[in-house]
Structure formats: C-alpha cells, structure tokens
Design a protein around this motif. Structure first.
Motif, PDB file in Angstrom:
ATOM      1  N   ILE A 308       0.839  -1.205   0.000  1.00 16.48           N
ATOM      2  CA  ILE A 308       0.000   0.000   0.000  1.00 16.48           C
ATOM      3  C   ILE A 308       0.867   1.245   0.000  1.00 16.48           C
ATOM      4  N   ASN A 309       1.908   1.240   0.848  1.00 16.85           N
ATOM      5  CA  ASN A 309       2.791   2.401   0.966  1.00 16.85           C
ATOM      6  C   ASN A 309       3.505   2.732  -0.338  1.00 16.85           C
ATOM      7  N   ALA A 310       3.784   1.707  -1.161  1.00 16.39           N
ATOM      8  CA  ALA A 310       4.498   1.948  -2.412  1.00 16.39           C
ATOM      9  C   ALA A 310       3.759   2.957  -3.278  1.00 16.39           C
ATOM     10  N   ILE A 311       2.429   2.874  -3.271  1.00 19.53           N
ATOM     11  CA  ILE A 311       1.625   3.815  -4.064  1.00 19.53           C
ATOM     12  C   ILE A 311       1.700   5.210  -3.461  1.00 19.53           C
ATOM     13  N   SER A 312       1.403   5.325  -2.185  1.00 17.79           N
ATOM     14  CA  SER A 312       1.306   6.645  -1.564  1.00 17.79           C
ATOM     15  C   SER A 312       2.664   7.330  -1.447  1.00 17.79           C
ATOM     16  N   VAL A 313       3.722   6.563  -1.193  1.00 17.12           N
ATOM     17  CA  VAL A 313       5.057   7.155  -1.098  1.00 17.12           C
ATOM     18  C   VAL A 313       5.492   7.730  -2.435  1.00 17.12           C
ATOM     19  N   VAL A 314       5.298   6.964  -3.510  1.00 17.86           N
ATOM     20  CA  VAL A 314       5.703   7.442  -4.839  1.00 17.86           C
ATOM     21  C   VAL A 314       4.850   8.643  -5.262  1.00 17.86           C
ATOM     22  N   GLU A 315       3.558   8.602  -4.948  1.00 18.27           N
ATOM     23  CA  GLU A 315       2.706   9.756  -5.253  1.00 18.27           C
ATOM     24  C   GLU A 315       3.183  11.005  -4.520  1.00 18.27           C
ATOM     25  N   LEU A 316       3.491  10.863  -3.233  1.00 18.49           N
ATOM     26  CA  LEU A 316       3.951  12.014  -2.454  1.00 18.49           C
ATOM     27  C   LEU A 316       5.298  12.510  -2.952  1.00 18.49           C
ATOM     28  N   ALA A 317       6.218  11.596  -3.258  1.00 14.80           N
ATOM     29  CA  ALA A 317       7.531  11.999  -3.769  1.00 14.80           C
ATOM     30  C   ALA A 317       7.402  12.796  -5.060  1.00 14.80           C
ATOM     31  N   ALA A 318       6.468  12.405  -5.924  1.00 16.89           N
ATOM     32  CA  ALA A 318       6.257  13.130  -7.180  1.00 16.89           C
ATOM     33  C   ALA A 318       5.724  14.536  -6.906  1.00 16.89           C
ATOM     34  N   ILE A 319       4.835  14.658  -5.929  1.00 15.15           N
ATOM     35  CA  ILE A 319       4.256  15.966  -5.601  1.00 15.15           C
ATOM     36  C   ILE A 319       5.331  16.934  -5.129  1.00 15.15           C
ATOM     37  N   VAL A 320       6.268  16.449  -4.302  1.00 14.66           N
ATOM     38  CA  VAL A 320       7.287  17.345  -3.730  1.00 14.66           C
ATOM     39  C   VAL A 320       8.608  17.269  -4.497  1.00 14.66           C
ATOM     40  N   HIS A 321       8.610  16.579  -5.642  1.00 15.10           N
ATOM     41  CA  HIS A 321       9.763  16.517  -6.555  1.00 15.10           C
ATOM     42  C   HIS A 321      11.008  15.917  -5.889  1.00 15.10           C
ATOM     43  N   VAL A 322      10.814  14.777  -5.243  1.00 15.88           N
ATOM     44  CA  VAL A 322      11.926  14.041  -4.644  1.00 15.88           C
ATOM     45  C   VAL A 322      12.108  12.736  -5.404  1.00 15.88           C
ATOM     46  N   GLN A 323      13.337  12.463  -5.819  1.00 14.62           N
ATOM     47  CA  GLN A 323      13.615  11.229  -6.549  1.00 14.62           C
ATOM     48  C   GLN A 323      13.792  10.076  -5.568  1.00 14.62           C
ATOM     49  N   MET A 324      13.068   8.989  -5.803  1.00 14.49           N
ATOM     50  CA  MET A 324      13.139   7.802  -4.943  1.00 14.49           C
ATOM     51  C   MET A 324      13.166   6.568  -5.836  1.00 14.49           C
ATOM     52  N   PRO A 325      14.308   6.299  -6.488  1.00 13.45           N
ATOM     53  CA  PRO A 325      14.341   5.255  -7.526  1.00 13.45           C
ATOM     54  C   PRO A 325      14.031   3.848  -7.017  1.00 13.45           C
ATOM     55  N   ILE A 326      14.418   3.503  -5.790  1.00 12.42           N
ATOM     56  CA  ILE A 326      14.114   2.158  -5.289  1.00 12.42           C
ATOM     57  C   ILE A 326      12.610   2.018  -5.062  1.00 12.42           C
ATOM     58  N   CYS A 327      12.018   3.024  -4.414  1.00 11.89           N
ATOM     59  CA  CYS A 327      10.565   2.981  -4.194  1.00 11.89           C
ATOM     60  C   CYS A 327       9.814   2.974  -5.515  1.00 11.89           C
ATOM     61  N   GLU A 328      10.300   3.739  -6.490  1.00  5.00           N
ATOM     62  CA  GLU A 328       9.652   3.774  -7.800  1.00  5.00           C
ATOM     63  C   GLU A 328       9.735   2.413  -8.484  1.00  5.00           C
ATOM     64  N   ALA A 329      10.866   1.723  -8.305  1.00  2.00           N
ATOM     65  CA  ALA A 329      11.016   0.391  -8.905  1.00  2.00           C
ATOM     66  C   ALA A 329      10.029  -0.593  -8.284  1.00  2.00           C
ATOM     67  N   VAL A 330       9.908  -0.559  -6.958  1.00  4.53           N
ATOM     68  CA  VAL A 330       8.967  -1.456  -6.277  1.00  4.53           C
ATOM     69  C   VAL A 330       7.535  -1.153  -6.712  1.00  4.53           C
ATOM     70  N   HIS A 331       7.201   0.121  -6.804  1.00  3.21           N
ATOM     71  CA  HIS A 331       5.861   0.524  -7.245  1.00  3.21           C
ATOM     72  C   HIS A 331       5.576  -0.003  -8.648  1.00  3.21           C
ATOM     73  N   ALA A 332       6.549   0.144  -9.540  1.00  8.24           N
ATOM     74  CA  ALA A 332       6.350  -0.301 -10.926  1.00  8.24           C
ATOM     75  C   ALA A 332       6.109  -1.807 -10.997  1.00  8.24           C
ATOM     76  N   ILE A 333       6.840  -2.569 -10.178  1.00 10.57           N
ATOM     77  CA  ILE A 333       6.691  -4.026 -10.188  1.00 10.57           C
ATOM     78  C   ILE A 333       5.350  -4.445  -9.596  1.00 10.57           C
ATOM     79  N   LEU A 334       4.993  -3.844  -8.456  1.00 15.93           N
ATOM     80  CA  LEU A 334       3.778  -4.249  -7.751  1.00 15.93           C
ATOM     81  C   LEU A 334       2.501  -3.777  -8.427  1.00 15.93           C
ATOM     82  N   HIS A 335       2.540  -2.580  -9.005  1.00 16.39           N
ATOM     83  CA  HIS A 335       1.287  -1.953  -9.421  1.00 16.39           C
ATOM     84  C   HIS A 335       1.208  -1.598 -10.905  1.00 16.39           C
ATOM     85  N   GLN A 336       2.304  -1.791 -11.631  1.00 16.41           N
ATOM     86  CA  GLN A 336       2.272  -1.480 -13.057  1.00 16.41           C
ATOM     87  C   GLN A 336       2.688  -2.663 -13.918  1.00 16.41           C
TER      88      GLN A 336
END
Length: 381
Positions: A308-336
């Motif tokens: 669940i956090n993978a979605i909300s963390v990546v969404e929040l990081a995008a809003i505040v323009h913070v790069q989080m490549p590991i979290c983005e990778a996990v999000h892509a695998i789990l939800h995309q």
C-alpha cells in the motif's frame, strides 16, 4: 541547546497521569503493545473486530490468529465494543492498517475525553491526499495531541518480553519545551516504559512517520533481490540507498535527517529488511522467487503495508519533486506489471552519482550500462 531533565524533575505521580490505555487493533502488533502497557502497570482495553478472536484473548489468553504460541497475561481485556475500549482512556494507541485509519478515527471520536493523546502505531501515507497519517488524524480528531510510536520491533519478540526500544514522537509546543515532563511524548513514554520496553522521545513526528512508511517499501525491494538469489552485498546497498531516499523525503517535508539515522529510521529499516518475519520482506522474497502475487502466503489474503505504501510514497515523492528510484522500482513491479529483472537492471545501471550532498549533483553515465542491464535482467528472469 537540547532539553535536559531527569526523573527527579518530574512531579510526584506524573507517570500515573496516563493510567488507562486503549489499544485499537487486535492484530499481532496491537496485542504486543497491549502486553507492553499492561506490563508497565497500565490498565488496558484491547479492541478488535472479530468476536471469536476477542473471546480467545479473554478466555484462553492467546491471540489464536496472529500469535498462537505466545501466552498473554490474564489481566489483558479485549472487546469488540469500541466505546468500552475508549471511554475513560487517558491515551489511545491506533494499531490498525493504514488504509482504515479515517474510518477508525471516526469511530473513536465520540468516545474520547478532551485532549487525550493519540499515538499512531501503523505506518504509511494516505493514498490520494499524500497526507502523513498524523495529519489525517488531525483532520479527524481535532483537539487531540497526535503522535506516533515506531521503531525496530517485531510483535512476537515484544510480546515475549525481549529487550525492545522504540521512539515516541509528538510535536513539542513552547510549553512542552519549558516543561518537557508534561509533554504527551514524555507522559506516554513513562506510561509504556518497563524493564523490557525502552521508549525514546522525539519531537520530529514527520521524520518518524516517513521512516516508518518508506522502510516497508525498501524491505520489499530487499526481499525481491534476496528471493532472486542475490546476497548480503546487494541487501546492504539497498538498505543504505533506501535510507537516503527516506532522508530526502523527510527533509523535504520538514523532518530531520538525523531522525532517519535513529530507531524509527535506520533501526526499523535494518530489522524489516533482514528477516522474513517481516511481511514486507517475505512478500518480496516470494515475488523474487517467481511466485505470482495471488499465490504468495499460500494464497492467503495477507495485508502487506509496503504494498500500500508503495503507491502513496511514490505519489507524495512526485508531488514534492523528490527522486526515490528504489521505491519507484517497487511501485512499478507491484502496481504497473513491470518485470522484476528488467526493473532492477535499470535501477542498478543508473548514472553514477555522488554520495555526499557536499559534492552536489553529479551524473556520469554508467560505463557498463547495457551489459549490466542484459546481465541482471537475464539472472533475474
């Protein structure tokens, strides 16, 4: 200058100001915290939805669903009546899944006394709004001090009385700084502390919350690479770079980087990424072994907060323009639907960057980018 006070500075009976604690959520961690509070001499009411489970806790003194091998103290009282749990409570610990938090806050609101502190023991960021859970609670429970309890804690070990440390974080007002012993954080720490459970106090609530939310996602990444056959070097690198992602997001939101090096950051991250006792790590391992998500945990419907956090963390990081490549990778695998091999191959072959902030932004093309991508994708296919 930091706060300096000792137990001698506390007015007589200060620890008794929190005499009764409501624990909302009868899962493993909620049950463990109820045991901690009871062991510290508090009166405890543990709330859960499942009548059969509540009956087991009250009659055979075992949480038969979540910790069937851990005997519970006979003084622990469980209930399915949320009013019974909350009425006359001096503090509330919320230990339910993060995606149910608004609902839970609405349920407990009518039964809370004025200014009763509420500590969140669940971890995450609300999907859609990008709100840290404390700010969600501030919306739903106005007038109540909102904080968090977090740290490197496995529920079973805590319930069994193994030595455990955690951080209790609440914002500090000007009056709290003048009289720290009267702060919600200090009063709850006094109420929960025992010979086995050692609480620390923090005023960096956002830093503690970000550490708790992001570490779950990083643990899934560590699990994926472990399941795919990679060893300790890989996990250590993911933990370290994952902690840097935690620092960047916390700092951008007003938290302190030093908090991320503490119990609720580095401590919790290291524990969660090091054992399959963690559902986040366990999910990652199974996915890394090629098990389909629907078949993980032998097909049981297990809530994994990092998913669940993978979605909300990546969404929040995008809003505040913070790069989080590991979290983005996990999000892509789990939800995309991204393939694990190719996704981690792309992560590992990113441009070479500086590690210390003092070097500024350096970006140099990886010298073996294509071969790294091909090799890692093949090894993880």
């Amino acid at each position: 200058m930091g706060l300096l006070f000792t137990t001698d500075d506390f007015p007589a009976g200060a620890e008794a100001k929190i005499g009764r604690i409501a624990v909302i959520g009868s899962g493993a961690w909620g049950t463990a915290l109820a045991v901690v509070a009871l062991s510290a001499g508090r009166s405890v009411r543990l709330w859960g939805r499942d009548q059969a489970l509540v009956d087991d806790i009250n009659t055979v003194h075992v949480n038969t669903r979540y910790m069937p091998d851990v005997p519970l103290p006979e003084g622990l009282i469980a209930t399915t009546d949320i009013e019974e749990a909350c009425v006359d409570a001096d503090a509330v610990l919320i230990v339910t899944p993060s995606n149910t938090l608004r609902e839970i806050c609405a349920q407990i609101r009518p039964f809370l006394g004025a200014n009763v502190p509420v500590a969140l023991c669940c971890k995450g960021i609300e999907r859609g709004t990008g709100l840290p859970l404390s700010q969600l609670c501030e919306e739903e429970l106005p007038g109540h001090p909102i904080g968090a309890l977090s740290g490197p804690t496995f529920a079973r070990e805590t319930a069994l009385g193994h030595l455990t440390a955690a951080t209790i974080a609440f914002p500090f007002s000007y009056q709290d700084r003048l009289h720290p012993e009267q702060s919600a954080a200090a009063r709850l720490a006094l109420a929960m502390g025992s010979e086995a459970f050692r609480p620390y106090i923090s005023d960096d609530l956002i830093g503690v919350e970000i550490g708790g939310a992001v570490k779950n996602v990083i643990a899934i990444a560590c699990g994926m690479m472990t399941g795919a056959g990679f060893a300790e070097n890989t996990r250590a690198a993911l933990i370290t770079r994952g902690m840097d992602e935690m620092k960047r997001l916390a700092e951008e939101l007003g938290g302190r980087r030093e908090t991320i090096t503490g119990l609720s950051g580095a401590g919790d991250l290291t524990l969660t990424c090091s054992s399959q006792t963690s559902r986040n790590m366990s999910l990652g391992v199974q996915l890394g072994q090629g098990i389909a998500r629907a078949d993980c945990f032998e097909g049981r419907n297990v809530v994994v907060e990092g998913e669940i956090n993978a979605i909300s963390v990546v969404e929040l990081a995008a809003i505040v323009h913070v790069q989080m490549p590991i979290c983005e990778a996990v999000h892509a695998i789990l939800h995309q639907g991204a393939p694990i091999g190719a996704t981690f191959a792309a992560l590992w072959s990113l441009p070479i960057q500086a590690e210390p902030k003092s070097l500024g932004k350096i970006s140099i093309n990886h010298p073996a980018k294509q071969s790294a991508v091909n090799d890692l994708a093949q090894r993880m296919s």
